[in-house]
Design an enzyme around this catalytic site. Structure first.
Site, PDB file in Angstrom:
ATOM      1  N   GLU A 164       0.839  -1.202   0.000  1.00  0.00           N
ATOM      2  CA  GLU A 164       0.000   0.000   0.000  1.00  0.00           C
ATOM      3  C   GLU A 164       0.867   1.242   0.000  1.00  0.00           C
ATOM      4  O   GLU A 164       1.995   1.203   0.487  1.00  0.00           O
ATOM      5  CB  GLU A 164      -0.855   0.021   1.279  1.00  0.00           C
ATOM      6  CG  GLU A 164      -1.741  -1.182   1.414  1.00  0.00           C
ATOM      7  CD  GLU A 164      -2.279  -1.339   2.843  1.00  0.00           C
ATOM      8  OE1 GLU A 164      -2.385  -0.340   3.568  1.00  0.00           O
ATOM      9  OE2 GLU A 164      -2.590  -2.480   3.203  1.00  0.00           O
ATOM     10  N   LYS A 175       2.086   4.606   1.559  1.00  0.00           N
ATOM     11  CA  LYS A 175       2.099   5.122   2.931  1.00  0.00           C
ATOM     12  C   LYS A 175       1.710   6.590   2.845  1.00  0.00           C
ATOM     13  O   LYS A 175       2.456   7.408   2.310  1.00  0.00           O
ATOM     14  CB  LYS A 175       3.480   4.940   3.539  1.00  0.00           C
ATOM     15  CG  LYS A 175       3.535   5.318   4.996  1.00  0.00           C
ATOM     16  CD  LYS A 175       4.841   4.822   5.593  1.00  0.00           C
ATOM     17  CE  LYS A 175       4.956   5.109   7.069  1.00  0.00           C
ATOM     18  NZ  LYS A 175       4.796   6.500   7.427  1.00  0.00           N
ATOM     19  N   ASP A 190       0.977  10.304   4.058  1.00  0.00           N
ATOM     20  CA  ASP A 190       1.613  11.142   5.070  1.00  0.00           C
ATOM     21  C   ASP A 190       0.559  11.999   5.771  1.00  0.00           C
ATOM     22  O   ASP A 190       0.267  13.111   5.364  1.00  0.00           O
ATOM     23  CB  ASP A 190       2.659  12.021   4.386  1.00  0.00           C
ATOM     24  CG  ASP A 190       3.631  12.595   5.396  1.00  0.00           C
ATOM     25  OD1 ASP A 190       3.581  12.184   6.565  1.00  0.00           O
ATOM     26  OD2 ASP A 190       4.431  13.459   5.005  1.00  0.00           O
ATOM     27  N   TYR A 220      -6.834   1.807   6.112  1.00  0.00           N
ATOM     28  CA  TYR A 220      -5.852   0.781   5.748  1.00  0.00           C
ATOM     29  C   TYR A 220      -5.920  -0.468   6.630  1.00  0.00           C
ATOM     30  O   TYR A 220      -5.100  -1.359   6.494  1.00  0.00           O
ATOM     31  CB  TYR A 220      -4.437   1.357   5.749  1.00  0.00           C
ATOM     32  CG  TYR A 220      -3.986   2.005   7.044  1.00  0.00           C
ATOM     33  CD1 TYR A 220      -3.886   1.286   8.219  1.00  0.00           C
ATOM     34  CD2 TYR A 220      -3.657   3.358   7.070  1.00  0.00           C
ATOM     35  CE1 TYR A 220      -3.478   1.874   9.388  1.00  0.00           C
ATOM     36  CE2 TYR A 220      -3.235   3.960   8.248  1.00  0.00           C
ATOM     37  CZ  TYR A 220      -3.154   3.213   9.398  1.00  0.00           C
ATOM     38  OH  TYR A 220      -2.747   3.809  10.561  1.00  0.00           O
ATOM     39  N   LYS A 262      10.606   3.427   3.040  1.00  0.00           N
ATOM     40  CA  LYS A 262      10.593   4.880   2.879  1.00  0.00           C
ATOM     41  C   LYS A 262      11.167   5.231   1.518  1.00  0.00           C
ATOM     42  O   LYS A 262      12.241   4.747   1.155  1.00  0.00           O
ATOM     43  CB  LYS A 262      11.431   5.544   3.981  1.00  0.00           C
ATOM     44  CG  LYS A 262      10.805   5.422   5.351  1.00  0.00           C
ATOM     45  CD  LYS A 262       9.471   6.137   5.374  1.00  0.00           C
ATOM     46  CE  LYS A 262       9.021   6.470   6.768  1.00  0.00           C
ATOM     47  NZ  LYS A 262       9.230   7.781   7.210  1.00  0.00           N
ATOM     48  N   CYS A 320      28.527  32.520  24.908  1.00  0.00           N
ATOM     49  CA  CYS A 320      27.150  32.122  24.608  1.00  0.00           C
ATOM     50  C   CYS A 320      26.439  33.288  23.908  1.00  0.00           C
ATOM     51  O   CYS A 320      26.459  34.406  24.420  1.00  0.00           O
ATOM     52  CB  CYS A 320      26.428  31.760  25.903  1.00  0.00           C
ATOM     53  SG  CYS A 320      24.659  31.565  25.699  1.00  0.00           S
ATOM     54  N   CYS A 348      23.686  34.759  26.565  1.00  0.00           N
ATOM     55  CA  CYS A 348      23.969  35.426  27.844  1.00  0.00           C
ATOM     56  C   CYS A 348      25.390  35.963  27.917  1.00  0.00           C
ATOM     57  O   CYS A 348      25.748  36.641  28.872  1.00  0.00           O
ATOM     58  CB  CYS A 348      23.703  34.487  29.009  1.00  0.00           C
ATOM     59  SG  CYS A 348      24.899  33.156  29.121  1.00  0.00           S
ATOM     60  N   CYS A 385      27.216  26.253  27.087  1.00  0.00           N
ATOM     61  CA  CYS A 385      27.226  27.490  27.865  1.00  0.00           C
ATOM     62  C   CYS A 385      27.244  27.068  29.335  1.00  0.00           C
ATOM     63  O   CYS A 385      26.383  26.300  29.764  1.00  0.00           O
ATOM     64  CB  CYS A 385      25.966  28.301  27.555  1.00  0.00           C
ATOM     65  SG  CYS A 385      25.603  29.541  28.801  1.00  0.00           S
ATOM     66  N   CYS A 409      21.639  30.902  32.428  1.00  0.00           N
ATOM     67  CA  CYS A 409      21.478  31.446  31.065  1.00  0.00           C
ATOM     68  C   CYS A 409      19.993  31.437  30.705  1.00  0.00           C
ATOM     69  O   CYS A 409      19.337  30.391  30.783  1.00  0.00           O
ATOM     70  CB  CYS A 409      22.270  30.589  30.081  1.00  0.00           C
ATOM     71  SG  CYS A 409      21.904  30.958  28.365  1.00  0.00           S
TER      72      CYS A 409
HETATM   73  S1  IVH Z   1      -0.443   0.079   8.693  1.00  0.00           S
HETATM   74  C1  IVH Z   1       0.151  -2.082  12.725  1.00  0.00           C
HETATM   75  N1  IVH Z   1      -0.792   1.207   6.340  1.00  0.00           N
HETATM   76  O1  IVH Z   1       2.245   5.146   8.951  1.00  0.00           O
HETATM   77  C2  IVH Z   1       0.168  -1.438  11.386  1.00  0.00           C
HETATM   78  N2  IVH Z   1       0.030   2.566   8.102  1.00  0.00           N
HETATM   79  O2  IVH Z   1       4.867   4.880  10.209  1.00  0.00           O
HETATM   80  C3  IVH Z   1      -0.419  -0.097  11.388  1.00  0.00           C
HETATM   81  N3  IVH Z   1       0.374   4.905   7.519  1.00  0.00           N
HETATM   82  O3  IVH Z   1       1.082   4.804  12.246  1.00  0.00           O
HETATM   83  C4  IVH Z   1      -0.090   0.772  10.256  1.00  0.00           C
HETATM   84  N4  IVH Z   1      -0.283   4.751   5.432  1.00  0.00           N
HETATM   85  O4  IVH Z   1      -0.272   6.277  10.617  1.00  0.00           O
HETATM   86  C5  IVH Z   1      -0.396   1.376   7.603  1.00  0.00           C
HETATM   87  N5  IVH Z   1      -1.198   2.078   4.238  1.00  0.00           N
HETATM   88  C6  IVH Z   1      -0.798   2.252   5.495  1.00  0.00           C
HETATM   89  C7  IVH Z   1      -0.376   3.516   5.972  1.00  0.00           C
HETATM   90  C8  IVH Z   1       0.038   3.621   7.298  1.00  0.00           C
HETATM   91  C9  IVH Z   1       0.174   5.574   6.372  1.00  0.00           C
HETATM   92  C10 IVH Z   1       0.912   5.511   8.752  1.00  0.00           C
HETATM   93  C11 IVH Z   1       0.188   5.100  10.020  1.00  0.00           C
HETATM   94  C12 IVH Z   1       1.245   4.492  10.896  1.00  0.00           C
HETATM   95  C13 IVH Z   1       2.486   5.103  10.333  1.00  0.00           C
HETATM   96  C14 IVH Z   1       3.711   4.260  10.659  1.00  0.00           C
END
Ligand code: IVH
Length: 670
Positions: free
Chosen positions: A112, A114, A116, A224, A311, A405, A408, A423, A428
């Site tokens: 999936e 991720k 943000d 998710y 990532k 510093c 201060c 410092c 300070c």
């Molecule tokens: S699964 C136990 N799926 O990323 C598993 N998380 O860095 C729970 N997040 O806390 C997370 N997209 O807030 C999952 N497709 C996705 C996600 C996702 C974003 C976030 C989520 C999690 C954080 C971890």
């Protein structure tokens, strides 16, 4: 009459719901926005005339339904864990290998994007959204139901709930890029600071107290996860599809990777493709698809071992250093910060980056006026990677390490063996301000209303010189501050008074002894029980505590022996703070997490004997019985569960699997 009104309302709700789905979930509207608004208005008018008939799933809640006084905290039924990160393909592949070694054969994975944003748990009872809670610290979050009802992707009512009377879904709340930019534009116009990135803005918005304001901002969400075997399949991917059928927003790019299929092409494709999306993503989440193997593969105290976040590699940009400023931290350490011409990096605007320490400046030979590469990696904090020396004109100014510093003017010194410059002036103002802000922070003494502006004024006007002097503040003194009012003063004094009740572990964390973080403070209090006993502890005794080690122990013992620290704790004692752990023995049954819950175990558990499972549940306060009745709260169902499972389903009892048990186990022995 009233049933006629209800019928009219229901008909409108159904129409609105139908068109909402077409618009938000299918991207295929059948009517214009104007016509949609008309339907909503008609319903609202009807509701104004007959407020007593307002339906619990009325879409009118989407425009906000009042102002909360605060967001009460709520414990999650199952902890909301975080994910471990993989920063390279090799790390991601290592994760797959480990998972497959744990089960002994190739596995399918659900991959999936991720998103943000911030994670949210949403609970439905008999199909109606009843509660939404932020992640918080993973165990306990803030209840933000009214705000969640404004998220238009989410159903307020699940039409087809009969098989799943109790369900909890979790997902990510976010802003699309356009909305994020618009919100920041508005903030600029109002003279408010801009949000640094979509995630901060989503989390700030979700926690607003005025749900009508939240509605205006237009939060979105992707689901998710569904908790428990609620939608019935053993495949996570299939469950997501089922959730989609039920009307939940599922990210359309989610993919199933067959056993043995190569992960690399998909990750490569997403890495460029993600920039076309109208929301921010920072990686891919790879999850073992078969839920049956989750328990087998297991959890650590923080992460599931059956999922990982890959990532996306950092993004880089070039920019010019305008200045190098210096921050003075809580312990007096001076940190150089590069201030540069602002650049867009991974979708956010950045204009500063910490340079960590002075050695780093020398090593990289960073000069004011230099062109540099900046990078934003997995973490949100940007880094200066290297200087583009070929772009030097000769006008660049080498940076001089300060001898005093900047705040201060006192002498600074370099501690032996350490790169940090400090410092030495304990008074300070920069240090005192930061110490006080740390002490007052949410996870320490939680004194609300003590923002930077006020602390700065208090310190510069000499009203406070250390954290203990907060407890001597009076009304007359606070009136000396600029721009304060009666209410603010009363509130702050109340908050300070209230903080005296905070447990000793928070006090110990709050005074800010180097290396004594929140968790370490908890452990120390658990073992030693009181400040007086802690003062007698030796380095060896402290170092022997699980996970602490020499360095932490030395810092603690050294600082506790210092006359300044002793004087501080005595002042805190006189002020009435808790310097002893609460008497927790014996734990009263009411305090246990499963107290009052009647649980039945059925089927075959793969990792547990029934006796052990029952023992664990009993130790958490549960009443474990043999037969399912309407008094049963939870059915723990293993493999080949039969009639008890069917009966529990028919009674609408919450059904959990072995993974639920593993979570409790992890919680007990992290
Ligand atoms: S699964 C136990 N799926 O990323 C598993 N998380 O860095 C729970 N997040 O806390 C997370 N997209 O807030 C999952 N497709 C996705 C996600 C996702 C974003 C976030 C989520 C999690 C954080 C971890």
């Amino acid at each position: 009459m009233s049933s006629e009104i209800v019928q009219q309302m229901r008909a409108l709700i159904d129409q609105i719901e139908y068109h909402r789905k077409r618009y938000y979930l299918m991207d295929d509207p059948e009517i214009s926005d104007f016509e949609y608004d008309q339907l909503e208005k008609q319903l609202q008018q009807l509701e104004q005339k007959h407020p007593e008939q307002v339906q619990p799933d009325s879409p009118s809640f989407r425009v906000g339904s009042g102002i909360a006084e605060n967001h009460p905290t709520v414990a999650h039924a199952q902890p909301m864990l975080s994910l471990e990160n993989a920063y390279s393909l090799a790390e991601a592949q290592h994760f797959l290998k480990k998972a497959e070694e744990a089960v002994g054969f190739p596995l399918a994975y659900c991959v999936e994007l991720k998103i943000d944003g911030l994670s949210l748990s949403v609970v439905y009872e008999y199909g109606v959204m009843v509660r939404a809670v932020t992640r918080g610290d993973g165990q306990v979050g803030e209840e933000v139901t009214r705000n969640a009802k404004t998220i238009r992707d989410l159903p307020l009512k699940v039409a087809d709930w009969s098989a799943i009377p109790h369900m909890e879904v979790r997902g990510e709340v976010y802003f699309d890029r356009q909305t994020f930019l618009k919100i920041n534009q508005q903030r600029l116009e109002l003279g408010l600071p801009e949000f640094a990135n979509p995630r901060n803005s989503a989390s700030g918005s979700m926690r607003l107290l005025d749900s009508a304001e939240v509605a205006k901002r237009g939060l979105r969400m992707f689901v998710y996860q569904v908790i428990g075997p609620a939608v019935g399949s053993d495949s996570h991917y299939a469950n997501l599809q089922a959730l989609k059928q039920l009307g939940f927003p599922i990210n359309p790019h989610t993919q199933l990777l067959e056993p043995g299929q190569d992960l690399e092409p998909l990750l490569n494709q997403w890495e460029t493709f993600r920039h076309q999306l109208d929301y921010e993503t920072d990686g891919a989440v790879i999850k073992v698809d078969a839920l049956a193997y989750h328990a087998e593969i297991g959890w650590t105290s923080k992460f599931p071992k059956w999922a990982i976040a890959f990532k996306f590699p950092a993004e880089q940009a070039t920019t010019q250093i305008l200045n190098i400023s210096i921050q003075v931290g809580r312990t007096g350490v001076l940190t150089p910060v590069a201030e540069f011409e602002s650049v867009q990096l991974a979708g956010t605007t950045v204009s500063r980056a910490t340079l960590h320490n002075f050695e780093e400046i020398q090593k990289k030979d960073i000069r004011i006026g230099d062109w540099v590469f900046v990078e934003k990696g997995g973490e949100i904090i940007p880094k200066v990677i290297k200087v583009l020396t070929q772009k030097r004109s000769g006008a660049e100014q080498p940076f001089e390490i300060p001898k005093t510093c900047p705040r201060c003017g006192s002498a600074v010194e370099r501690e032996e063996g350490l790169v940090a410059i400090r410092c030495v002036n304990l008074a300070c103002p920069a240090q005192v301000e930061r110490k006080i802000r740390h002490f007052a922070s949410r996870n320490a003494m939680d004194i609300q209303g003590l923002g930077q502006e006020w602390v700065q004024q208090m310190v510069s006007k000499g009203l406070v010189r250390d954290v203990a002097s907060l407890y001597q503040l009076n009304k007359d003194q606070l009136w000396q501050l600029d721009r304060v009012g009666e209410r603010w003063i009363a509130n702050l004094l109340g908050e300070i008074e209230k903080s005296k009740q905070q447990p000793f572990a928070r006090v110990l964390f709050g005074v800010g002894i180097p290396m004594i973080g929140e968790k370490v403070a908890d452990q120390l209090v658990e073992v030693f029980g009181s400040y007086d006993r802690l003062c007698q502890a030796t380095v060896a005794e402290v170092a022997a505590i699980h996970g602490l080690g020499e360095k932490v122990a030395e810092s603690l013992v050294h600082h506790l022996a210092m006359p300044e620290t002793k004087a501080l704790f005595e002042a805190l004692r006189t002020a009435g703070l808790q310097l002893e752990a609460e008497q927790r023995e014996p734990v009263s049954a009411e305090d246990l997490p499963l107290t009052g819950k009647t649980i039945v175990i059925t089927g075959t558990l793969s990792q547990w004997s029934r006796t052990d499972a029952a023992k664990l549940l009993k130790s958490l306060g549960a009443n474990v019985t043999d037969s399912v009745s309407k008094n049963t709260h939870i059915l723990l169902a293993g493999e080949k569960a039969g009639s008890k499972l069917a009966k529990a389903q028919s009674l609408g009892i919450e059904i959990v699997g072995e993974d639920w048990l593993a979570l409790w186990q992890n919680r007990k022995n992290p």
